[in-house]
Design a protein around this motif. Structure first.
Motif, PDB file in Angstrom:
ATOM      1  N   SER A 135       0.836  -1.554  -0.010  1.00  0.00           N
ATOM      2  CA  SER A 135       0.193  -0.326   0.113  1.00  0.00           C
ATOM      3  C   SER A 135       1.321   1.028  -0.112  1.00  0.00           C
ATOM      4  N   PRO A 136       1.781   1.764  -0.807  1.00  0.00           N
ATOM      5  CA  PRO A 136       2.308   3.117  -0.829  1.00  0.00           C
ATOM      6  C   PRO A 136       1.412   3.928  -2.078  1.00  0.00           C
ATOM      7  N   ASN A 137       1.694   4.925  -1.564  1.00  0.00           N
ATOM      8  CA  ASN A 137       1.132   6.114  -2.310  1.00  0.00           C
ATOM      9  C   ASN A 137       1.668   6.743  -3.680  1.00  0.00           C
ATOM     10  N   THR A 323     -11.819   6.283   4.234  1.00  0.00           N
ATOM     11  CA  THR A 323     -11.647   5.699   3.276  1.00  0.00           C
ATOM     12  C   THR A 323     -12.412   3.896   3.900  1.00  0.00           C
ATOM     13  N   ASP A 324     -11.087   4.180   4.770  1.00  0.00           N
ATOM     14  CA  ASP A 324     -10.549   3.042   5.452  1.00  0.00           C
ATOM     15  C   ASP A 324     -12.362   2.518   6.563  1.00  0.00           C
ATOM     16  N   LEU A 325     -12.874   3.082   6.686  1.00  0.00           N
ATOM     17  CA  LEU A 325     -14.401   2.644   6.658  1.00  0.00           C
ATOM     18  C   LEU A 325     -15.314   2.200   6.000  1.00  0.00           C
ATOM     19  N   TYR A 330     -16.779  -2.588   3.234  1.00  0.00           N
ATOM     20  CA  TYR A 330     -17.085  -3.159   1.800  1.00  0.00           C
ATOM     21  C   TYR A 330     -16.275  -4.643   2.269  1.00  0.00           C
ATOM     22  N   ARG A 331     -15.132  -4.941   2.909  1.00  0.00           N
ATOM     23  CA  ARG A 331     -14.033  -5.988   3.177  1.00  0.00           C
ATOM     24  C   ARG A 331     -15.121  -7.447   4.040  1.00  0.00           C
ATOM     25  N   ILE A 332     -16.280  -6.653   5.036  1.00  0.00           N
ATOM     26  CA  ILE A 332     -16.426  -7.165   5.110  1.00  0.00           C
ATOM     27  C   ILE A 332     -17.889  -7.434   4.923  1.00  0.00           C
ATOM     28  N   HIS A 351      -4.987   5.017  14.585  1.00  0.00           N
ATOM     29  CA  HIS A 351      -5.764   5.111  13.619  1.00  0.00           C
ATOM     30  C   HIS A 351      -6.203   3.709  13.513  1.00  0.00           C
ATOM     31  N   PHE A 352      -5.781   2.419  13.525  1.00  0.00           N
ATOM     32  CA  PHE A 352      -6.601   1.339  13.359  1.00  0.00           C
ATOM     33  C   PHE A 352      -7.536   1.033  14.604  1.00  0.00           C
ATOM     34  N   ASP A 353      -6.824   1.561  15.648  1.00  0.00           N
ATOM     35  CA  ASP A 353      -7.470   0.959  17.128  1.00  0.00           C
ATOM     36  C   ASP A 353      -9.201   1.710  17.186  1.00  0.00           C
TER      37      ASP A 353
HETATM   38  N1  ARG Z   1      -0.620   4.460   2.145  1.00  0.00           N
HETATM   39  C1  ARG Z   1      -1.005   4.129   3.623  1.00  0.00           C
HETATM   40  C2  ARG Z   1       0.401   4.268   3.542  1.00  0.00           C
HETATM   41  O1  ARG Z   1       1.431   4.442   2.219  1.00  0.00           O
HETATM   42  C3  ARG Z   1      -0.901   3.089   3.500  1.00  0.00           C
HETATM   43  C4  ARG Z   1      -2.105   1.720   3.498  1.00  0.00           C
HETATM   44  C5  ARG Z   1      -2.729   1.129   4.511  1.00  0.00           C
HETATM   45  N2  ARG Z   1      -3.940   0.601   4.921  1.00  0.00           N
HETATM   46  C6  ARG Z   1      -5.128   0.926   4.849  1.00  0.00           C
HETATM   47  N3  ARG Z   1      -6.250   0.332   4.312  1.00  0.00           N
HETATM   48  N4  ARG Z   1      -5.108   1.774   5.592  1.00  0.00           N
HETATM   49  O2  ARG Z   1       0.916   4.917   5.490  1.00  0.00           O
END
Ligand code: ARG
Length: 589
Positions: A135-137, A323-325, A330-332, A351-353
């Protein structure tokens, strides 16, 4: 049912014995552990540790037992007969030690050799998982942090796939957001004719990104245009959409080169994919009463955390969290994933917590009771340079992944060509081997660490052919292959006809370690700990080299066939470990 898992097979015996011993206590789960050798004393290969717990429950009641040792004794006596077990004994406060039968170990190995090692795959209680990794940018260089995510994520995916789980390997690339306004306007300025936009023309996207950022920060008029561009892009205007696609495509080509070299498969579903789902998701959360106003933004508060999760910025735009929500939902709901695993640096832990807590509040995920669907964030530490600071090049630039992989390969090639044997190899073989060793070394150096710790990137260390490195392991495997080759025997023929005996204690030690493969993979997979698998592999190699191969002659001995099978079983298990770690095996050195 997993036939390869010794622990589970033994637990089945105790499932019979425990209720027979204490009928009053229903639902006792057998606790069977592999024994670790402490101070050289070892009473068995596995141990059942239920007696103490049972004793503490029944001690107040009227009972025939006088203490935990007596409970252990009874558990042992009630074990049904099994050809797995050679002998049992009770130690201390009721530990039931089990010594596995040599013959059973040998039979299991032969069976694995004939039916294939996939018969030893763990069985997990889920059908489908998402692994969100790499997951790069877009337009920003992939850096060593993304390398860690790519390497660790690929291993999780491989372990799950081996365990018969369908894995959606998701590349959640950062392909959406305000930086695109700036990039697009800069692109228009530099290439008024869109035909001229090619990878070669843009050159290095990272440099392009930096240049556009300079322009953005220094020219208010440009900045204004860039902000308009975001709106026009998000409004779906054709010209803007095309430019966006061009930029993404160039990044993608670059990312793919790295994935190809690493042998990593990923399916891109970038942030932009989830954008259309955001309004609906926020509406649902709003109906559930979860969204509040906070300093102009729209936010969600979650239990135990003071700061809220911002889901609509004060300018009305969506962000990483919204976006993550949408992606999680979607994944579920759409993809029906039962386990969703995210890999990023530990910096994103909060963030994930918050994301997962919000999903629990919304009822998308069950409470933390171990049930599915389940979401897990795996955070990993930083990659450090030898100076103990964040890993950078001399000019304090971010290290480019492509350069790093080149260097690993070149160094391993130099080392390889110093060996007499490799001097006569065809160029192609030298290339293949140095890639396998070089890339394998980079991966293994990362995976053998506990994922949460920072780790120091050191080429000399990871490419050392002694010690716990991929180089050492790959060469150990190649040596085993050459023992088999030197015997001149057709190993398939030996498999069909020979018997295996594990009479020597080092043969037995090797055999025992081999049959423990399945339970180790299961543990590594369930707890998401690739280092557990690395440690197993390293120990396997040590037991083979320092015990078995030092003390048991193979070629030319009376036990040749049996020992060749043991070599073949070792090589087979090592190859499966390499496969799970994403490392290409080497057959010759
Ligand atoms: N693009 C983000 C980064 O480079 C990571 C994304 C990880 N995945 C996600 N669903 N937030 O830090």
């Amino acid at each position: 049912e997993n036939v390869g898992n010794v622990k589970r097979q033994l637990a089945k015996l105790f499932e019979v014995s425990l209720p027979a011993t204490v009928p009053s206590e229903t639902d006792i789960v057998p606790l069977v552990d592999a024994c670790i050798v402490k101070s050289g004393v070892r009473f068995g290969d596995y141990q059942c540790n239920n007696a103490m717990g049972i004793w503490s429950k029944i001690r107040g009641e009227e009972t025939e037992f006088r203490g935990p040792a007596a409970v252990g004794q009874a558990i042992m006596n009630n074990l049904p007969p099994s050809d797995m077990v050679e002998s049992c004994s009770v130690a201390g406060p009721g530990f039931v030690n089990v010594v596995l039968s040599r013959n059973w170990i040998a039979q299991s190995l032969i069976k694995m050799l004939i039916d294939g090692i996939d018969t030893w795959a763990p069985r997990l209680p889920i059908k489908r998982a998402v692994v969100d990794f790499s997951s790069p940018n877009i337009a920003k260089e992939m850096h060593v942090g993304h390398l860690r995510s790519t390497i660790i994520g690929d291993t999780f995916a491989r372990m799950l796939e081996f365990s018969h789980v369908e894995v959606l390997r998701r590349n959640h690339v950062g392909d959406w957001g305000t930086q695109f306004g700036m990039l697009i306007e800069f692109l228009f300025e530099k290439f008024p004719n869109p035909e001229d936009v090619k990878e070669a023309a843009i050159g290095d996207l990272q440099t392009f990104y930096k240049a556009s950022k300079v322009r953005f920060d220094s020219d208010p008029e440009f900045k204004h245009r860039a902000q308009q561009a975001v709106v026009r892009l998000q409004g779906g205007e054709d010209k803007y959409h095309k430019a966006w696609k061009q930029i993404c495509e160039i990044s993608r080509t670059e990312f793919h080169r790295v994935y190809e070299r690493l042998g990593v498969k990923l399916e891109e579903k970038g942030e932009s994919f989830y954008n259309p789902y955001i309004p609906g998701v926020l509406e649902e959360l709003n109906k559930k009463g979860m969204i509040e106003d906070n300093e102009g933004a729209r936010v969600i508060f979650v239990p135990g955390i003071k700061i809220p999760l911002i889901v609509v910025k004060s300018d009305g735009g969506y962000n990483y969290a919204s976006t993550d929500l949408a992606a999680l939902r979607y994944r579920i709901n759409e993809e029906k994933a039962e386990w969703i695993i995210y890999l990023t640096d530990v910096g994103q832990q909060q963030h994930f917590d918050m994301l997962f807590k919000a999903a629990k509040r919304a009822g998308w995920l069950p409470a933390d009771d171990g049930s599915y669907p389940k979401a897990t964030h795996v955070g990993f530490g930083l990659v450090l340079g030898e100076d103990g600071k964040r890993f950078r090049t001399r000019s304090s630039e971010v290290v480019r992944l492509a350069d790093l992989l080149d260097e690993a390969k070149n160094r391993s090639k130099t080392a390889l060509l110093e060996r007499d044997t490799a001097k006569e190899w065809p160029e192609e073989e030298v290339e293949k081997t140095s890639q396998a060793v070089g890339y394998g070394a980079v991966k293994y150096a990362d995976l053998k660490n506990n994922k949460l710790t920072n780790y120091t990137f050191n080429f000399d260390q990871m490419l050392n052919d002694k010690g716990n490195t991929a180089v050492y392991l790959l060469y150990a495997h190649a040596r085993i292959c050459s023992i088999i080759r030197k015997s001149g025997k057709d190993i398939e023929e030996v498999k069909r006809n020979a018997k295996m005996a594990l009479d020597h204690e080092d043969e037995r030690a090797l055999g025992l370690h081999l049959v423990q493969f399945s339970e180790v993979v299961e543990e590594a997979c369930i707890n998401l700990l690739p280092n557990v698998l690395c440690e197993y592999l390293y120990n396997l190699s040590e037991i083979f080299t320092k015990k078995f191969y030092s003390n048991c002659q193979v070629v030319g001995s009376a036990e040749e066939s049996s020992r060749l099978l043991l070599c073949e079983a070792t090589a087979t298990v090592m190859r499966k470990c390499f496969h799970l770690l994403g490392i290409e095996p080497v057959y010759k050195i």
